[in-house]
Motif scaffolding. Structure first.
Motif, mmCIF file in Angstrom:
data_model
loop_
_atom_site.group_PDB
_atom_site.id
_atom_site.type_symbol
_atom_site.label_atom_id
_atom_site.label_comp_id
_atom_site.label_asym_id
_atom_site.label_seq_id
_atom_site.Cartn_x
_atom_site.Cartn_y
_atom_site.Cartn_z
ATOM 1 N N GLU A 193 0.799 -1.228 0.000
ATOM 2 C CA GLU A 193 0.000 0.000 0.000
ATOM 3 C C GLU A 193 0.828 1.274 0.000
ATOM 4 N N TYR A 194 2.097 1.169 0.406
ATOM 5 C CA TYR A 194 2.929 2.361 0.545
ATOM 6 C C TYR A 194 4.260 2.172 -0.172
ATOM 7 N N ASP A 195 4.845 3.294 -0.611
ATOM 8 C CA ASP A 195 6.238 3.298 -1.033
ATOM 9 C C ASP A 195 7.076 3.472 0.229
ATOM 10 N N ILE A 196 8.187 2.749 0.321
ATOM 11 C CA ILE A 196 8.960 2.736 1.568
ATOM 12 C C ILE A 196 10.430 3.018 1.291
ATOM 13 N N LEU A 197 11.002 3.953 2.048
ATOM 14 C CA LEU A 197 12.436 4.169 2.109
ATOM 15 C C LEU A 197 12.881 3.812 3.522
ATOM 16 N N SER A 198 14.137 3.396 3.676
ATOM 17 C CA SER A 198 14.605 3.055 5.017
ATOM 18 C C SER A 198 16.065 3.435 5.186
ATOM 19 N N ALA A 199 16.443 3.663 6.445
ATOM 20 C CA ALA A 199 17.822 3.958 6.823
ATOM 21 C C ALA A 199 18.057 3.360 8.196
ATOM 22 N N SER A 200 19.332 3.111 8.529
ATOM 23 C CA SER A 200 19.626 2.468 9.804
ATOM 24 C C SER A 200 20.513 3.298 10.718
ATOM 25 N N GLU A 201 20.987 4.460 10.251
ATOM 26 C CA GLU A 201 21.814 5.309 11.099
ATOM 27 C C GLU A 201 21.597 6.775 10.735
ATOM 28 N N GLU A 202 22.089 7.670 11.618
ATOM 29 C CA GLU A 202 21.765 9.093 11.512
ATOM 30 C C GLU A 202 22.209 9.713 10.190
ATOM 31 N N GLU A 203 23.479 9.578 9.833
ATOM 32 C CA GLU A 203 23.978 10.231 8.618
ATOM 33 C C GLU A 203 23.226 9.759 7.386
ATOM 34 N N GLU A 204 23.022 8.449 7.297
ATOM 35 C CA GLU A 204 22.279 7.888 6.174
ATOM 36 C C GLU A 204 20.850 8.416 6.150
ATOM 37 N N ALA A 205 20.234 8.502 7.334
ATOM 38 C CA ALA A 205 18.850 8.978 7.425
ATOM 39 C C ALA A 205 18.726 10.411 6.926
ATOM 40 N N LEU A 206 19.652 11.257 7.346
ATOM 41 C CA LEU A 206 19.584 12.669 6.950
ATOM 42 C C LEU A 206 19.848 12.833 5.454
ATOM 43 N N GLU A 207 20.758 12.041 4.909
ATOM 44 C CA GLU A 207 21.042 12.123 3.471
ATOM 45 C C GLU A 207 19.846 11.667 2.644
ATOM 46 N N ILE A 208 19.253 10.534 3.044
ATOM 47 C CA ILE A 208 18.100 10.011 2.292
ATOM 48 C C ILE A 208 16.927 10.975 2.401
ATOM 49 N N TYR A 209 16.722 11.531 3.587
ATOM 50 C CA TYR A 209 15.610 12.471 3.743
ATOM 51 C C TYR A 209 15.831 13.718 2.892
ATOM 52 N N ALA A 210 17.053 14.236 2.897
ATOM 53 C CA ALA A 210 17.342 15.434 2.105
ATOM 54 C C ALA A 210 17.085 15.198 0.626
ATOM 55 N N GLU A 211 17.397 13.988 0.152
ATOM 56 C CA GLU A 211 17.205 13.661 -1.264
ATOM 57 C C GLU A 211 15.733 13.480 -1.630
#
Length: 228
Positions: free
Chosen positions: A26-44
């Protein structure tokens, strides 16, 4: 219909796998497992992410601090997964911007209901955003000004969508570049001024919805006579 996108920030690989299996239909999903990766993926991907689901800890870090950092850039709704029933961490999560909390031990169906409730509360039921005489269709990527369809490029659409989702908040050129062009953009920040100019021309009577904060950036806000 456009599918909502969930950004899951969680270091437990098994939980991430089960989450994807449960929500992936039902949803598109992105995931990250640590802070730096999370902030980079979110920014993109921030203009496409509709909700953030945060694990309670990330390699010893307080994930609520990461959520607070994300929300300082863009006020996206967030739900925090709790490892404890102790109310103190939940209270802190709410203070740092969480829209809701749920135990990691609770069924994913309960989390799904909380996600749906938060999405409905924040975005409503329609797959569009309306402000004054403007209407953006998020599925068709179209713009209407006073019920008239306006030709708009993808970059212009993304910029307007970013402004409308962050209305009243001043957005610096760097923030806009990250949201519209991505974190790896290396050109001049004056590209923002050029795109804003083109967008204002297409907005016609709504051109004054985009305000210049001299020396700081831009912000989206309806004129007072239209907000009354």
């Amino acid at each position: 219909m456009r599918r909502n996108m969930i950004f899951l920030v969680e270091q437990d690989k098994e939980y991430v796998r089960n989450f994807r299996m449960f929500f992936g239909k039902e949803y598109d999903i992105l995931s990250a497992s640590e802070e730096e990766e999370a902030l980079e993926i979110y920014a993109e991907n921030n203009t496409n992410i509709d909700i953030v689901i945060m694990g309670s800890t990330l390699r010893g870090q307080d994930s609520c601090d990461i959520l607070a950092e994300i929300k300082s850039f863009h006020d996206v709704p967030g739900i925090v997964l709790m490892d404890t029933k102790d109310p103190a961490p939940q209270i802190m999560a709410y203070r740092k911007g969480a829209n809701d909390c749920v135990s990691k031990d609770d069924p994913l169906l309960l989390l799904k209901m909380k996600i749906e409730a938060v999405l409905k509360m924040v975005y409503g039921l329609d797959n569009s955003i309306q402000e004054g005489i403007l209407e953006l269709d998020l599925e068709k990527k179209t713009l209407k000004v006073e019920e008239e369809y306006i030709d708009i490029t993808i970059k212009e659409f993304d910029l307007l969508y970013y402004f409308m989702r962050n209305k009243h908040a001043i957005q610096s050129r760097d923030q806009i570049i990250t949201a519209v062009w991505g974190i790896n953009y290396e050109g001049s920040d004056r590209v923002v001024d050029s795109l804003v100019k083109k967008l204002r021309l297409k907005l016609k009577k709504a051109s004054n919805y985009i305000h210049t904060a001299y020396g700081m950036g831009y912000y989206f806000e309806l004129p007072l006579k239209e907000t009354a």
